[in-house]
Design a protein around this motif. Structure first.
Motif, PDB file in Angstrom:
ATOM      1  N   GLY A 153       0.804  -1.217   0.000  1.00 23.48           N
ATOM      2  CA  GLY A 153       0.000   0.000   0.000  1.00 23.48           C
ATOM      3  C   GLY A 153       0.833   1.261   0.000  1.00 23.48           C
ATOM      4  N   ILE A 154       2.169   1.128   0.025  1.00 31.45           N
ATOM      5  CA  ILE A 154       3.044   2.296   0.128  1.00 31.45           C
ATOM      6  C   ILE A 154       2.900   3.225  -1.074  1.00 31.45           C
ATOM      7  CG2 ILE A 154       5.078   1.286  -1.007  1.00 31.45           C
ATOM      8  CD1 ILE A 154       5.068   3.403   2.219  1.00 31.45           C
ATOM      9  N   GLU A 155       2.493   2.679  -2.230  1.00 34.62           N
ATOM     10  CA  GLU A 155       2.359   3.512  -3.424  1.00 34.62           C
ATOM     11  C   GLU A 155       1.237   4.536  -3.294  1.00 34.62           C
ATOM     12  OE1 GLU A 155      -0.407   0.133  -3.678  1.00 34.62           O
ATOM     13  OE2 GLU A 155       1.745   0.303  -3.253  1.00 34.62           O
ATOM     14  N   GLN A 156       0.388   4.379  -2.275  1.00 31.62           N
ATOM     15  CA  GLN A 156      -0.739   5.288  -2.094  1.00 31.62           C
ATOM     16  C   GLN A 156      -0.448   6.422  -1.113  1.00 31.62           C
ATOM     17  OE1 GLN A 156      -4.702   3.136  -1.863  1.00 31.62           O
ATOM     18  NE2 GLN A 156      -3.335   1.392  -1.486  1.00 31.62           N
ATOM     19  N   VAL A 157       0.688   6.359  -0.418  1.00 32.70           N
ATOM     20  CA  VAL A 157       0.958   7.381   0.591  1.00 32.70           C
ATOM     21  C   VAL A 157       1.655   8.584  -0.033  1.00 32.70           C
ATOM     22  CG1 VAL A 157       1.187   5.529   2.280  1.00 32.70           C
ATOM     23  CG2 VAL A 157       3.249   6.578   1.336  1.00 32.70           C
ATOM     24  N   ASP A 158       1.767   9.637   0.751  1.00 31.59           N
ATOM     25  CA  ASP A 158       2.365  10.881   0.261  1.00 31.59           C
ATOM     26  C   ASP A 158       3.860  10.973   0.537  1.00 31.59           C
ATOM     27  OD1 ASP A 158      -0.066  12.600  -0.646  1.00 31.59           O
ATOM     28  OD2 ASP A 158      -0.668  11.764   1.296  1.00 31.59           O
ATOM     29  N   SER A 159       4.323  10.302   1.575  1.00 37.38           N
ATOM     30  CA  SER A 159       5.754  10.367   1.894  1.00 37.38           C
ATOM     31  C   SER A 159       6.158   9.173   2.741  1.00 37.38           C
ATOM     32  CB  SER A 159       6.089  11.679   2.626  1.00 37.38           C
ATOM     33  OG  SER A 159       5.231  11.898   3.731  1.00 37.38           O
ATOM     34  N   LEU A 160       7.453   8.881   2.683  1.00 39.21           N
ATOM     35  CA  LEU A 160       8.032   7.731   3.385  1.00 39.21           C
ATOM     36  C   LEU A 160       9.426   8.112   3.866  1.00 39.21           C
ATOM     37  CD1 LEU A 160       8.478   4.594   3.999  1.00 39.21           C
ATOM     38  CD2 LEU A 160       9.335   4.474   1.650  1.00 39.21           C
ATOM     39  N   SER A 161       9.753   7.741   5.085  1.00 36.14           N
ATOM     40  CA  SER A 161      11.108   7.990   5.588  1.00 36.14           C
ATOM     41  C   SER A 161      11.658   6.731   6.240  1.00 36.14           C
ATOM     42  CB  SER A 161      11.114   9.148   6.601  1.00 36.14           C
ATOM     43  OG  SER A 161      10.284   8.863   7.710  1.00 36.14           O
ATOM     44  N   LEU A 162      12.962   6.509   6.031  1.00 39.33           N
ATOM     45  CA  LEU A 162      13.656   5.427   6.738  1.00 39.33           C
ATOM     46  C   LEU A 162      15.063   5.900   7.077  1.00 39.33           C
ATOM     47  CD1 LEU A 162      15.928   3.651   4.900  1.00 39.33           C
ATOM     48  CD2 LEU A 162      13.864   3.095   3.644  1.00 39.33           C
ATOM     49  N   ASN A 163      15.570   5.427   8.199  1.00 38.90           N
ATOM     50  CA  ASN A 163      16.880   5.875   8.680  1.00 38.90           C
ATOM     51  C   ASN A 163      17.936   4.826   8.393  1.00 38.90           C
ATOM     52  OD1 ASN A 163      15.519   8.078   9.643  1.00 38.90           O
ATOM     53  ND2 ASN A 163      15.791   7.604  11.810  1.00 38.90           N
ATOM     54  N   ALA A 164      18.811   5.135   7.453  1.00 36.48           N
ATOM     55  CA  ALA A 164      19.889   4.203   7.119  1.00 36.48           C
ATOM     56  C   ALA A 164      20.852   4.033   8.286  1.00 36.48           C
ATOM     57  CB  ALA A 164      20.635   4.699   5.885  1.00 36.48           C
ATOM     58  N   HIS A 165      20.867   5.002   9.213  1.00 39.23           N
ATOM     59  CA  HIS A 165      21.771   4.887  10.358  1.00 39.23           C
ATOM     60  C   HIS A 165      21.240   3.938  11.428  1.00 39.23           C
ATOM     61  CE1 HIS A 165      19.275   8.547  11.423  1.00 39.23           C
ATOM     62  NE2 HIS A 165      19.091   7.789  12.495  1.00 39.23           N
ATOM     63  N   LYS A 166      20.040   3.417  11.248  1.00 43.27           N
ATOM     64  CA  LYS A 166      19.506   2.469  12.227  1.00 43.27           C
ATOM     65  C   LYS A 166      19.855   1.023  11.884  1.00 43.27           C
ATOM     66  CE  LYS A 166      15.637   5.203  14.005  1.00 43.27           C
ATOM     67  NZ  LYS A 166      16.196   5.362  15.350  1.00 43.27           N
ATOM     68  N   TRP A 167      19.765   0.647  10.595  1.00 45.48           N
ATOM     69  CA  TRP A 167      19.934  -0.772  10.294  1.00 45.48           C
ATOM     70  C   TRP A 167      20.626  -1.011   8.948  1.00 45.48           C
ATOM     71  CZ3 TRP A 167      15.258  -4.700  10.739  1.00 45.48           C
ATOM     72  CH2 TRP A 167      15.747  -5.935  11.157  1.00 45.48           C
TER      73      TRP A 167
END
Length: 348
Positions: A153-167
């Motif tokens: 369902g991610i294609e329906q959202v307006d924005s996405l964030s992930l932290n490369a410094h976590k994993w």
């Protein structure tokens, strides 16, 4: 998630990513309803969303009384429930308020709970709400095909964030933000002082990332992430994720073998939430006190470090796997130490 003019930018943390996207959502809505109606704007999340979310909302001018942090329960593994959210939004609309922003989580801080994106997007999209997915921790796991369903369902959202410094083996600060419509970010955050004017920018032949973020200056975060990707490659990064999760599953299995302990929520990623539980529901205070003492005992040895949280009134211990040099024998040794601590406390 690419959709026409969608694009990405490196931020410091998801906290800043949320401030930027929330500001863009706010300005988009205020252009329609008028700035005098800012007090009507309402934002939504579960009560498990990172604490920085409420701070970002206040910075963006959302009244504290209009920040809806919806209660979750152990029955849904502390994920946000779509019907519950729907009822709250309907009540707000009926009261003359304006739904603005919904922050969903893929891997909450306390228990790595995952909000069901598909279900929540289907409901919230009817109200024109900006939907952001905070995948700061668990988003990295989705480089492995077997975990990508968490982003359905991610294609329906307006924005996405992930932290490369976590994993993803980068170091702080290194957050990846993707937005479906970057022009809304630029419109809300753009600044054009004379001393920064130049022909490439005016001709729009370059991307001015200063208008995609809070500050004007930028660190070269993309270089450090590029170096990680080039050094390890996708296969080794996937192996890193899978290995951490496998070791967490091993620890979970060891906990289940000891009847004195219980797993509080299922282990999805590399965090195990468990507790020592010898009492009935009437003994919640005794259980919490016992686990507090166990936490202190284990950490005082200097051999293992675990943390705690309280979710839904339940005090639990948290065992996280993430260091690159961790091996299975470390997991077994950690568990033996925790059992030793339990034995020592129960003899008192």
């Amino acid at each position: 998630m690419h959709h026409r003019t969608g694009g990405g930018v490196m931020q410091a943390t998801t906290s800043e990513a949320i401030i930027c996207t929330l500001t863009a959502a706010r300005d988009r809505t205020l252009q329609i309803i008028g700035v005098d109606n800012i007090a009507k704007l309402v934002v939504y999340s579960s009560d498990q969303t990172h604490s920085s979310y409420a701070k970002a909302c206040k910075i963006a001018g959302i009244l504290p009384c209009n920040i809806r942090q919806i209660t979750t329960t152990v029955d849904t593994n502390f994920a946000l429930c779509a019907p519950t959210l729907g009822k709250i939004i309907e009540a707000d609309v009926a009261a003359g308020l304006v739904p603005l922003y919904l922050c969903l989580s893929v891997g909450t801080t306390s228990t790595t709970a995952v909000d069901p994106i598909n279900q929540l997007v289907d409901m919230a999209s009817n109200y024109g709400i900006w939907i952001h997915v905070d995948a700061a921790y668990a988003g990295s796991a989705c480089i492995c095909p077997e975990f990508r369903h968490y982003l359905d369902g991610i294609e329906q959202v307006d924005s996405l964030s992930l932290n490369a410094h976590k994993w993803l083996l980068s170091y702080l600060d290194c957050c990846c933000l993707w937005v479906k419509n970057p022009s809304l970010l630029v419109k809300a955050l753009g600044t054009y002082p004379e001393y920064l004017r130049n022909k490439p920018s005016e001709l729009q032949s370059v991307v001015d990332y200063k208008d995609w973020q809070i500050g004007t200056s930028r660190r070269f975060r993309s270089l450090r992430l590029w170096l990680v990707l080039r050094s390890y490659g996708i296969a080794n990064l996937q192996n890193h994720i899978r290995s951490d999760i496998q070791m967490a599953k091993i620890f979970e299995g060891l906990v289940k073998l000891d009847s004195r302990f219980e797993i509080v929520v299922p282990t999805r990623f590399s965090l195990v939430c468990f507790r020592l539980n010898l009492f009935s529901k009437a003994g919640l205070k005794q259980t919490e006190l016992l686990n507090r003492k166990l936490l202190e005992w284990v950490n005082s040895t200097g051999r293992v470090y675990i943390t705690h949280t309280i979710v839904g009134g339940i005090y639990m211990l948290r065992f996280a796997v993430g260091a690159t040099l961790t091996q299975e024998h470390h997991i077994v040794a950690a568990w033996e130490l925790i059992r030793e601590g339990a034995d020592a406390l129960l003899k008192l």
